[in-house]
Scaffold this active site. Sequence first.
Site, PDB file in Angstrom:
ATOM      1  N   ASP A  33       0.842  -1.196   0.000  1.00  0.00           N
ATOM      2  CA  ASP A  33       0.000   0.000   0.000  1.00  0.00           C
ATOM      3  C   ASP A  33       0.876   1.244   0.000  1.00  0.00           C
ATOM      4  O   ASP A  33       1.728   1.414   0.879  1.00  0.00           O
ATOM      5  CB  ASP A  33      -0.913   0.002   1.221  1.00  0.00           C
ATOM      6  CG  ASP A  33      -2.010  -1.047   1.119  1.00  0.00           C
ATOM      7  OD1 ASP A  33      -2.786  -0.990   0.152  1.00  0.00           O
ATOM      8  OD2 ASP A  33      -2.071  -1.924   1.992  1.00  0.00           O
ATOM      9  N   ASP A 168     -10.004  -7.150  -1.153  1.00  0.00           N
ATOM     10  CA  ASP A 168      -9.110  -6.500  -0.190  1.00  0.00           C
ATOM     11  C   ASP A 168      -9.941  -5.812   0.890  1.00  0.00           C
ATOM     12  O   ASP A 168     -10.924  -5.140   0.598  1.00  0.00           O
ATOM     13  CB  ASP A 168      -8.240  -5.475  -0.924  1.00  0.00           C
ATOM     14  CG  ASP A 168      -7.190  -4.834  -0.031  1.00  0.00           C
ATOM     15  OD1 ASP A 168      -6.999  -5.300   1.106  1.00  0.00           O
ATOM     16  OD2 ASP A 168      -6.541  -3.870  -0.479  1.00  0.00           O
TER      17      ASP A 168
END
Length: 213
Positions: A33, A168
């Site tokens: 991320d 996710d």
Amino acid sequence: MNLSPSLMCADPGHFAEEIAFLEAAGADSFHIDIMDGEFVSNFALSWAEVSKFSSMTTLPLEAHLMVRNLSVHIGFAASSGVKLVYLHAEHPDVLRGLQRARVLGLKAGLAVNPETDVDTLRPFVDMVDAILMMRVRPGFAGQSAVSDVDERLPLLCSLFSNTPIIVDGAVTPDTVASMKRKGASGFVLGTSSLFGKNEPYRKIIHNLRTLAS
């Protein structure tokens, strides 16, 4: 089924050990991320860390870009060993970002927020290599799934019938079992299923694959 541990949730003081253990445990890729504090109000991993990760593993790295300046960050992704980038459908420069990723030899995916109207994604059907279906609003680990978000999976699978759908956010073992049956191709694993469980990664990943079979 692709199981991709989120390195944002790994022990930052022991990345090398974490990556080695996860690779040995049967992970398929690593999820990274990237946040800039503007597109989302948080910061996560840096490109210097990502470059280190690429030297620690033979598994592919995928980067979820939660950033304003896509062009700069896609360039960093390409030079840091990343193979796939996810760009947000709502980003004003998403089309140019997808094109830049291709030019730099990257696979390009689309991150879809819980509130995104699936019908607005039709122009992207033949443009992306993967869909990242968010069950939470991007930017922070440890959230609960948005109510009714899982009902979107069949719509995405129908629209992107030839494209992997990766789930996710708040991915629990039950999520893996139910959403694999509904058509999900893979999952990003974080604190809801993998990290901080006081069990060996190998056992957890084996159990997740068994649940999805």
